[in-house]
Structure formats: structure tokens, C-alpha cells
Motif scaffolding. Structure first.
Motif, short mmCIF file in Angstrom:
data_model
loop_
_atom_site.label_atom_id
_atom_site.label_comp_id
_atom_site.label_asym_id
_atom_site.label_seq_id
_atom_site.Cartn_x
_atom_site.Cartn_y
_atom_site.Cartn_z
N GLN A 1 1.02 -0.80 0.23
CA GLN A 1 -0.18 0.00 -0.08
C GLN A 1 0.75 1.08 -0.04
OE1 GLN A 1 -3.02 -0.89 3.71
NE2 GLN A 1 -4.11 -1.71 2.59
N SER A 2 1.75 1.38 0.97
CA SER A 2 2.57 2.51 0.82
C SER A 2 3.51 2.27 -0.43
CB SER A 2 4.02 1.72 1.86
OG SER A 2 4.96 3.27 2.02
N TRP A 3 3.97 1.56 -1.11
CA TRP A 3 4.40 1.42 -2.66
C TRP A 3 3.54 2.39 -3.56
CZ3 TRP A 3 2.41 -2.61 -6.00
CH2 TRP A 3 3.57 -2.74 -7.52
N VAL A 4 2.15 1.42 -3.70
CA VAL A 4 1.00 2.12 -4.60
C VAL A 4 1.24 3.56 -4.05
CG1 VAL A 4 -1.36 1.79 -4.62
CG2 VAL A 4 0.15 -0.05 -5.06
N SER A 5 0.39 3.70 -3.53
CA SER A 5 0.63 5.30 -2.58
C SER A 5 1.14 6.34 -3.26
CB SER A 5 -0.03 4.85 -1.38
OG SER A 5 1.03 5.19 -0.40
N GLY A 6 2.48 5.38 -3.28
CA GLY A 6 3.59 6.56 -3.70
C GLY A 6 4.51 6.50 -5.30
N ASP A 7 2.99 6.69 -5.48
CA ASP A 7 3.15 6.33 -6.95
C ASP A 7 4.26 5.38 -8.10
OD1 ASP A 7 2.07 7.36 -9.81
OD2 ASP A 7 3.46 8.99 -9.51
N GLY A 8 4.43 4.76 -6.80
CA GLY A 8 4.92 3.34 -7.55
C GLY A 8 4.74 2.68 -8.83
N LEU A 9 3.64 2.32 -8.95
CA LEU A 9 2.87 2.10 -10.32
C LEU A 9 3.22 2.47 -11.45
CD1 LEU A 9 -1.39 0.74 -9.05
CD2 LEU A 9 1.23 -1.05 -9.49
N PRO B 1 -3.08 -3.27 -17.36
CA PRO B 1 -2.56 -3.99 -18.61
C PRO B 1 -1.33 -4.59 -18.81
CG PRO B 1 -4.39 -2.29 -18.78
CD PRO B 1 -3.65 -2.20 -17.77
N ALA B 2 -0.98 -5.41 -19.67
CA ALA B 2 0.92 -5.46 -19.69
C ALA B 2 1.29 -4.43 -19.57
CB ALA B 2 1.22 -6.98 -20.20
N GLY B 3 0.85 -3.44 -20.80
CA GLY B 3 2.19 -2.61 -21.56
C GLY B 3 1.73 -1.26 -20.20
N ASP B 4 1.20 -1.19 -19.12
CA ASP B 4 1.21 -0.12 -18.05
C ASP B 4 1.18 -0.97 -16.91
OD1 ASP B 4 0.40 2.06 -17.93
OD2 ASP B 4 -1.99 2.19 -17.29
N ARG B 5 2.00 -1.23 -16.51
CA ARG B 5 2.37 -1.72 -15.25
C ARG B 5 3.91 -2.12 -14.93
NH1 ARG B 5 -0.22 -7.21 -15.54
NH2 ARG B 5 1.24 -8.79 -16.37
N PRO B 6 4.88 -1.54 -14.23
CA PRO B 6 5.92 -1.84 -14.01
C PRO B 6 6.58 -3.10 -13.87
CG PRO B 6 5.39 -0.57 -11.83
CD PRO B 6 4.49 -0.95 -12.86
#
Length: 397
Positions: free
Chosen positions: A177-185, A259-264
């Protein structure tokens, strides 16, 4: 005499790392003293059954034994200097010579001349030998752990979760959750770094991943213990596996929703005991989320603790001189094997053929100095460990 010479040659049998004078003194003295005690017991048993050998026979055996021991000492010094030259260390000095010759001679003489101290010497030798067989310290420089809060490197971010053993789901969820909220995606890559037993992640690997992916990378690490890695390896090596799977489960749920092209890109990394957990996470992802994992990087896993093969891109990075990759109890009776995809680095040093028991003993001794050398020697690794497979480096750019 035969038992003493054999023990002395076993003590001098070379490993793959330079041996300092103190270690040489302790090992040669302890093992040779143990040989002397065993020899005295065997001699007493033989004399009771067959009588004492005549004086000439004893002198002949003594003379041959001295010549063989002297030749072994000279060969050991020559081989030690070859290893030292290969890793850029200075040749052995007089203290090394004295530790390899005078110290064991003095102790053996005391054992023979003063039989009353035999029991004490035997106990000390056995304790020494047992101490040398302690498993590898599966962490690298654990004296300099990274902080347990968010740490920012020169570029990129390392996020660390809080330890909550034995249940890892909750801390893994908070970390993700910390990673996602920190714009990790929006990052280019996310590295799940499984730490060593003390919670340590190699800063050189962090630097390597930042160099490889640029500032647009996030590194997630979930500690699973707070003790030296060799203790974690003995007491609860399953914690590394459980914590890594708990973390990748949470990461996979988030990534699968995009989507596969829109993820780290998802990369697994672990060093030593951390490599064991990272490889377990790789297997879990291959079974439940095939195609999601971009690559796995394992640095110096202890011998025979990771799968021999991988269904997804994987590289195993190891120094040629690292004893950790060769140490296992099974190496008492057979040589350790390396997983597929192992890339060896560091200096090339001369290596003697594997011998049962003896090679295990010398590998155990090498563990004592595994962290004493520069990067690329022993259990020291640099930023190159994060480079991954050449083919994958091209695909991931």
C-alpha cells in the motif's frame, strides 16, 4: 606419526581464499593436535595386540613423516601465494610460516611428552573443529544495515516493511500500500528484494538496480528476522520463504489488475539466505501468475538451497572464490552443484580437486574470511550483481 602427518596435510589442504597467519595457526595446530591424540590412541591399541615396533622402524617412519610434512608445508606456501596473487593480496610472511610449522610442532611435542594434557588438547581440538563447521553467514556486511524506514538513494526509492513475524501478510499489505500510494505503479520497475536474516539488503545491489533502470525504480524489502543470517538459516530458514511469498502475493494482486503494457516490470532479488526466499517466490509466481515475472536475480545462494532449474528468466551470480556457494552438509560426501544459469565472476584462483570431508573442512574455514576481501572476492559483491541476464537486460530496456 602417520596420524600426525595425515592430520597436518589435511589442515594445510588449500581452500579458495587467502588464509591469514592467525587462522593458519589455529587450524593447523588444532587439526594436527587432534591427529596426534588419535595416533596415540591407535598406537596404544596396536601395541597391545602386536607389541611395540623396533627402534629402527620407528626412526624410519619418523624420517619419512618429517620429509612428507616438510614437503606439504612447502607446497601449501606455494599454493597460498598463488591464491594471494590471484586476488591481489601480499605473499605470506614469516608469521604465516611460523603458524603453519612451529606452532603445530610445539603442540604435538607437548602432547607426546606430557600425556596428561592430552585430554585437554583433544577437547580443544574437537571444539575447534566443531566451530569451523558453523554454517555460512548468509548475510554480507550486516554491521551496516539499511534503516527500517523509507530510505532514498541517489535515485530511486527503497521501501522497507516492518517485521511482524510469524505472520507476514499484514506487513506485506502495508508495504505494498505504501508503494502504491507513493506512485510506485508508474515506475519502470519494481524490485522485490528479499533481505538477509538481519534485514540487510546489499546497498551495492540497490545501486546496481538504480543504474540499470534509472531513478524510475522501486525496491521493496520485507524483513523476516532480526538475527545474524547464519542463525536464521539454522533456526528458521522457512521465514525467508514465507515472507517473500507473502510480499509477491500482494504485489501480484496489484500488478494483475493493470494492463501488461501499463505496469512496472517485476524483478526478484536476493542475496545468500535472501536468495533462498527469492527463488521460492519465483516458483510461487511461476505456478500462480505465469508471465508476470520479468526476471529473478540470485546472488550467492548457499549450496543446494535453490532449484536447479527455472521456468522463467533467472540468473545466479556468484564469485569463484565464495565459499558460501559450496558449503552444505552434503559436501561432506559429494561436491556441491551449481544451479543452471550461474554466472561466475571475480578473480580466477587455482582450485584443487574436491575431496570428501577434507574439502568440507576447508570450505568451512574459508567462511571465516569470506567477508574480508574486496568486492569480487569471497562473499563481497558489487553493483554488477544487479545487471541480470544479458538477454533480459536487452528485453527490459
Amino acid at each position: 606419526m602417520i596420524s600426525v602427518v595425515v592430520a597436518y596435510l589435511v589442515a594445510l589442504h588449500p581452500g579458495t581464499l587467502p588464509r591469514d597467519a592467525m587462522t593458519t595457526t589455529v587450524v593447523t595446530t588444532g587439526v594436527t593436535a587432534l591427529g596426534a591424540v588419535i595416533g596415540m590412541l591407535l598406537a596404544r591399541w596396536v601395541s597391545r595386540r602386536h607389541g611395540q615396533p623396533d627402534g629402527q622402524t620407528r626412526r624410519d617412519v619418523l624420517g619419512v613423516g618429517v620429509l612428507v610434512a616438510a614437503g606439504g608445508a612447502g607446497l601449501a606456501v606455494w599454493w597460498q601465494n598463488l591464491i594471494r596473487a590471484a586476488v591481489g593480496a601480499l605473499p605470506v610472511g614469516p608469521d604465516w610460516w611460523a603458524g603453519a610449522t612451529l606452532a603445530p610442532v610445539a603442540v604435538v611435542a607437548a602432547t607426546v611428552v606430557v600425556p596428561r594434557v592430552t585430554a585437554v588438547i583433544a577437547a580443544a581440538a574437537v571444539a575447534l573443529t566443531a566451530g569451523l563447521l558453523t554454517p555460512a553467514s548468509a548475510g554480507a556486511d550486516e554491521a551496516q544495515p539499511l534503516p527500517r524506514t523509507v530510505a532514498v538513494s541517489e535515485s530511486g526509492t527503497l521501501l522497507r516493511g516492518k517485521l511482524s513475524a510469524p505472520e507476514f501478510t499484514a506487513p506485506a499489505t502495508r508495504l505494498v500500500q505504501s508503494w502504491v500510494s507513493g506512485d510506485g505503479l508508474s515506475a519502470r520497475a519494481v524490485i522485490v528484494a528479499v533481505p538477509t536474516g538481519s534485514g540487510w539488503v546489499d546497498p551495492a545491489a540497490v545501486t546496481g538496480f538504480v543504474d540499470r533502470f534509472g531513478a524510475d525504480v522501486r525496491i521493496l524489502a520485507l524483513p523476516y528476522a532480526d538475527v545474524p543470517s547464519w542463525q536464521a538459516f539454522i533456526s528458521d530458514d522457512a521465514a525467508a520463504t514465507e515472507s517473500s511469498i507473502a510480499l509477491v502475493r500482494e504485489v501480484a494482486e496489484v500488478l494483475q489488475g493493470r494492463p501488461a503494457g501499463d505496469r512496472p516490470l517485476l524483478v526478484l532479488y536476493g542475496q545468500s539466505l535472501g536468495a533462498v526466499g527469492a527463488d521460492a517466490a519465483r516458483t510461487w509466481l511461476e505456478d500462480r501468475h505465469p508471465g508476470l515475472l520479468a526476471e529473478t536475480v540470485l546472488t550467492a545462494p548457499p549450496a543446494e538451497t535453490v532449484a536447479a532449474e527455472s521456468d522463467s528468466p533467472r540468473v545466479v551470480v556468484a564469485n569463484r572464490t565464495d565459499p558460501v556457494i559450496r558449503w552444505s552438509l552434503s559436501s561432506l560426501w559429494r561436491p556441491a552443484t551449481t544451479p543452471d544459469g550461474t554466472v561466475l565472476g571475480g578473480p580466477r584462483v587455482p582450485q584443487v580437486p574436491w575431496l570428501p570431508v577434507i574439502s568440507f573442512l576447508q570450505t568451512s574455514v574459508d567462511l571465516l574470511a569470506a567477508l574480508d576481501g574486496p568486492t569480487g572476492v569471497g562473499h563481497r559483491y558489487g553493483a554488477e550483481q544487479a545487471r541480470g541476464l544479458p538477454a533480459c537486460r536487452d528485453d527490459l530496456r
